[in-house]
Write an enzyme that holds these catalytic residues in place. Structure first.
Site, PDB file in Angstrom:
ATOM      1  N   ASP A 150       0.848  -1.200   0.000  1.00 39.96           N
ATOM      2  CA  ASP A 150       0.000   0.000   0.000  1.00 39.96           C
ATOM      3  C   ASP A 150       0.882   1.248   0.000  1.00 39.96           C
ATOM      4  O   ASP A 150       2.041   1.201   0.419  1.00 39.96           O
ATOM      5  CB  ASP A 150      -0.883   0.037   1.255  1.00 39.96           C
ATOM      6  CG  ASP A 150      -1.875  -1.114   1.280  1.00 39.96           C
ATOM      7  OD1 ASP A 150      -2.168  -1.660   0.205  1.00 39.96           O
ATOM      8  OD2 ASP A 150      -2.341  -1.454   2.386  1.00 39.96           O
TER       9      ASP A 150
HETATM   10  N1  URA Z   1      -1.178  -5.824   4.047  1.00 41.10           N
HETATM   11  C1  URA Z   1      -1.678  -4.557   4.019  1.00 41.10           C
HETATM   12  O1  URA Z   1      -2.713  -4.273   4.595  1.00 41.10           O
HETATM   13  N2  URA Z   1      -0.987  -3.631   3.321  1.00 41.10           N
HETATM   14  C2  URA Z   1       0.177  -3.880   2.693  1.00 41.10           C
HETATM   15  O2  URA Z   1       0.759  -2.972   2.103  1.00 41.10           O
HETATM   16  C3  URA Z   1       0.686  -5.186   2.733  1.00 41.10           C
HETATM   17  C4  URA Z   1      -0.002  -6.147   3.420  1.00 41.10           C
END
Ligand code: URA
Length: 238
Positions: free
Chosen positions: A102
């Site tokens: 993310d």
């Molecule tokens: N899980 C999440 O919620 N975000 C990420 O970036 C990776 C794993």
């Protein structure tokens, strides 16, 4: 890269001749006759001999320590991307990120031109373990650990595979933990903790299978994979 693509690119072999090369056992990978046209090869890992000629591949593999605010995409109108983190001369057109982080997640990202390797590393059947350091806005307990081990069920009914939760520090305001996960569902870790009643306030990926975030990779920097790291991925080349 695909063995037949490598041969076509380097020896300009026409289709029919290619078929014959494979059928007549004139292609050796590490001294053994290779009959699989789509076999993923890298000359830094394999010796590739075609009609007595040794072929070299030119794949790229970078490890990036992604900062928060950077998107895991090749292009974005608004935000800096993982490709923008590379020096212009390293922005190989075939590069892409293996597995998304993310925008607000920091940590290890593998960027490669080897699409087959990326596919293998992300395939659920391969069960590649990803490790994350997490901070949440509340307490964590043995019940959370048990729920992770059991497989968290999202509010929409989606069931996650069992995951590891190691609590490092817990208090009513904030807790730190390590999560070990084999899947890569959208916002998975954030959603898993939400089910347990706490919110993720910081997330950092520290390992993808045998690749780990090392001290020589400060935030925002990248480097090529070391030879030993590439060798640690050899089982994902088929
Ligand atoms: N899980 C999440 O919620 N975000 C990420 O970036 C990776 C794993």
């Amino acid at each position: 890269m695909r063995l037949d693509k490598l041969i076509e690119e380097q020896l300009h072999t026409p289709r029919k001749a290619m078929k014959r090369l494979f059928q007549t056992g004139q292609i050796l990978v590490d001294g053994k006759i290779e009959g699989k046209r789509e076999r993923n090869v890298d000359s830094n890992l394999h010796e590739i001999i075609v009609q007595g000629k040794q072929l070299k591949t030119n794949e790229v593999y970078f490890l990036l320590h992604k900062p928060q605010g950077v998107v895991t995409a090749n292009q974005d109108k608004q935000h800096q991307t993982v490709i923008d983190c590379l020096a212009p001369h390293d922005r190989h057109p075939d590069l892409y990120a293996v597995g998304r982080l993310d925008r607000d997640t920091q940590g290890l990202v593998l960027l490669t031109s080897n699409g087959q390797l990326g596919y293998a590393l992300m395939h659920p059947e391969k069960k590649v373990m990803k490790r994350y350091e997490v901070t949440v806005n509340g307490p964590l307990t043995a019940a959370d650990q048990a729920a992770f081990e059991q497989g968290i069920v999202f509010h929409d009914g989606t069931t996650c595979q069992p995951a590891g939760l190691t609590i490092q520090q817990s208090s009513s305001e904030q807790s730190q933990a390590m999560v070990m996960l084999m899947e890569g569902k959208f916002h998975q870790i954030k959603k898993m903790f939400l089910v347990r009643g706490v919110k993720v306030i910081a997330l950092k990926r520290t390992a993808i299978g045998p690749l780990t975030l090392t001290d020589d990779l400060p935030i925002g920097t990248y480097r090529r994979l070391y030879q030993e790291e590439l060798e640690s991925l050899v089982d994902y080349f088929h």
